[in-house]
Write an enzyme that holds these catalytic residues in place. Structure first.
Site, PDB file in Angstrom:
ATOM      1  N   HIS A   1       0.749  -1.312  -0.199  1.00 11.10           N
ATOM      2  CA  HIS A   1      -0.032   0.116  -0.149  1.00 11.10           C
ATOM      3  C   HIS A   1       0.960   1.298   0.003  1.00 11.10           C
ATOM      4  O   HIS A   1       2.009   1.246   0.452  1.00 11.10           O
ATOM      5  CB  HIS A   1      -0.931   0.074   1.031  1.00 11.10           C
ATOM      6  CG  HIS A   1      -0.371   0.324   2.530  1.00 11.10           C
ATOM      7  ND1 HIS A   1      -0.138   1.480   3.083  1.00 11.10           N
ATOM      8  CD2 HIS A   1       0.230  -0.462   3.443  1.00 11.10           C
ATOM      9  CE1 HIS A   1       0.441   1.485   4.127  1.00 11.10           C
ATOM     10  NE2 HIS A   1       0.801   0.262   4.435  1.00 11.10           N
ATOM     11  N   CYS A   2       0.302   2.298  -0.599  1.00 11.49           N
ATOM     12  CA  CYS A   2       0.957   3.494  -0.410  1.00 11.49           C
ATOM     13  C   CYS A   2       0.152   4.546   0.510  1.00 11.49           C
ATOM     14  O   CYS A   2      -0.494   3.891   1.419  1.00 11.49           O
ATOM     15  CB  CYS A   2       1.148   4.256  -1.750  1.00 11.49           C
ATOM     16  SG  CYS A   2      -0.384   4.545  -2.756  1.00 11.49           S
ATOM     17  N   MET A   3      -0.010   5.899   0.358  1.00 10.38           N
ATOM     18  CA  MET A   3      -0.568   6.775   1.067  1.00 10.38           C
ATOM     19  C   MET A   3      -2.113   6.568   0.847  1.00 10.38           C
ATOM     20  O   MET A   3      -2.695   6.655   1.879  1.00 10.38           O
ATOM     21  CB  MET A   3       0.028   8.080   0.876  1.00 10.38           C
ATOM     22  CG  MET A   3       1.219   8.378   1.467  1.00 10.38           C
ATOM     23  SD  MET A   3       1.433  10.138   0.968  1.00 10.38           S
ATOM     24  CE  MET A   3       0.661  10.915   2.614  1.00 10.38           C
TER      25      MET A   3
END
Length: 504
Positions: free
Chosen positions: A29-31
């Site tokens: 996942h990213c932000m």
């Protein structure tokens, strides 16, 4: 329902819609996005995913990306990983046949051909993967630096501010090492060797070395030099792996890698990268001082299309170089105006489509994130599918960027001490060459201009008459069949009179 139960329920709702645990090859996942590697893309139920209340949109790139929003994605991902692990444990092991492997390889090859993965974009993606993991540290240190500056200006806690300065500056002093480590990892080398070579750049002893008639200074070349040094180290290491006997590999390969790439770094890359870095800083300052309004207009207006094309990743090392040189990047506050245009456009769409409850609910749920600079839900859920509102949102971003750029021409620079946040979330990271109050006022003014122009442009020019007729309806009411009335059945042979025409 507790927060943990809600996050697990979200993960449990997503998993079967992406083909189940057996279809997942990787989870990250990213932000804002849950990023999934998939075995079979055809098993994904896109529309059902988009219909989930917690899903703000989906994006297909090198991974399948589900937009959940900041905060939520970091809590849902561990629950999703746990469910995938449970499913893998329950699934019986299957040994693929040669035919299955051949079919899988053919499918992967066909999928790769269909992707718009040009060498240039793949290179930019690698560059982004080097710098994106550094963003949390940049944000944390940037906020601490801003807090420390405020305390110094107010004359408060003089015994603590030197310690806060050390905490805020330590990471930036060694950022070249982290860039070298990530670069080697991304380009297929040994990460620690990339970090070792990059550490030469920040070693204080380079001040005793003279190159091209100039004495080197610690940090010269910065992140660009570290990136180049680590890439060179990867190629030297791969050459050694190919030619050095296995019995000597553990001794010879790391030694030659550090020695060869280290000497090239000291006697070439540090000087060249230093000149390039200085040129980037000088050009950015010259551009904003002499053509700030025009440059801000173009940057603010074109940033969202650059994001859609994946070309915005080329700006990441430029931001980092400016932060390393000047303490802040003057480009990010201008680019952040693109998000303000999106917010203004979304508010106009909300008013223009009073009957479309579905779109209005999407806007209400996505606007808080939009104000904080997370524009993906508004882009993929509202403006981009509608078409023209995406263009008018870019117009709002252009005017907001032009506003901030205009003040740069007047001598009031607005910068950010870190990359990543945008919108209101950028306020704690603002810095400039004038007082903090002036810097905040200019940035806030740019946001207001972006909101206002994005709203006006979308409200008056974002919809054609046919678009209003198509979208300003209630899709849920249209999907509900009309109620039928029951009455006595007419006798056989009788005719039903034609209904009286509706009078208008």
């Amino acid at each position: 329902m507790s927060t943990d139960d809600k996050n697990r329920a979200t993960a449990a709702a997503i998993l079967p819609l992406v083909g189940g645990a057996g279809n997942i090859t990787s989870v990250a996942h990213c932000m804002t996005r849950l990023r999934l590697g998939l075995r079979d893309r055809s098993l994904v139920q896109d529309e059902a995913l988009k219909a989930l209340p917690s899903v703000m949109g989906v994006v297909e790139d090198d991974t399948y990306q589900i937009v959940l929003g900041p905060g939520t994605v970091a809590r849902v991902t561990p629950e999703f990983e746990a469910l995938v692990a449970e499913g893998a444990a329950e699934r019986p092991q299957h040994t693929p046949t040669a035919e299955e492997l051949a079919d899988k390889g053919a499918a992967i090859k066909a999928a790769q051909k269909q992707k718009n993965a040009t060498p240039f974009k793949l290179f930019l993606r690698k560059i982004a993967n080097i710098f994106v993991p550094l963003i949390p540290a940049l944000i944390g240190c940037g906020i601490i630096a801003g807090l420390n500056g405020l305390l110094i200006n107010l004359g408060w806690l003089p015994g603590v501010t030197p310690a806060l300065a050390a905490v805020a500056s330590g990471f930036m002093a060694l950022i070249a090492v982290f860039v070298g480590y990530n670069t080697a990892k991304e380009f297929g080398g040994t990460p620690i060797l990339g970090g070792a070579v990059a550490s030469i750049i920040v070693f204080a002893g380079v001040a005793k070395i003279e190159v091209f008639g100039q004495t080197l200074s610690p940090g010269q070349g910065g992140v660009l030099g570290a990136l180049g040094a680590a890439v060179l180290a990867v190629y030297v290491e791969k050459w050694c792996r190919r030619w050095v006997p296995e019995s000597l590999d553990v001794l010879v390969t790391p030694t030659l890698t550090v020695l060869v790439s280290g000497l090239v770094t000291v006697y070439g890359l540090m000087f060249l990268a230093g000149e390039v870095s200085q040129g980037i800083g000088d050009f950015a300052n010259w551009l904003l001082e002499h053509a700030g309004a025009g440059a801000g207009f173009l940057l603010g207006g074109l940033f969202l299309p650059l994001v859609m094309l994946g070309l915005h990743q080329a700006l990441i090392p430029i931001h980092t170089t400016l932060i390393e040189q000047q303490g802040y990047t003057v480009l990010l506050p201008i680019l952040a105006m693109a998000g303000a245009g999106q917010v203004g456009a979304a508010m106009a769409v909300y008013l223009k489509l009073p009957r479309n409850g579905s779109i209005r609910r999407t806007i209400k749920s996505a606007l808080p994130a939009g104000f904080l600079g997370v524009g993906e839900p508004l882009i993929y859920g509202v403006s981009l599918p509608l078409g023209r509102p995406f263009v008018t949102a870019c117009v709002g971003g252009a005017f907001g960027g032009g506003f901030v750029g205009l003040f740069s021409m007047l001598g009031d620079k607005v910068g950010s001490t870190a990359i990543g946040p945008s919108g209101w979330a950028l306020f704690p990271l603002l810095d400039g060459n004038k007082g903090l109050g002036t810097t905040i006022a200019i940035y806030a003014g740019g946001l207001l201009v972006g909101y206002l122009v994005g709203f006006v442009a979308t409200y008056f020019w974002g919809f054609s008459r046919s678009m209003i007729e198509e979208f300003d309806t209630d899709p849920e009411a249209a999907a509900t069949p009309p109620a039928t009335t029951t009455g006595p059945t007419p006798p056989p042979g009788t005719t039903t009179p034609d209904p009286e025409p509706v009078k208008v």
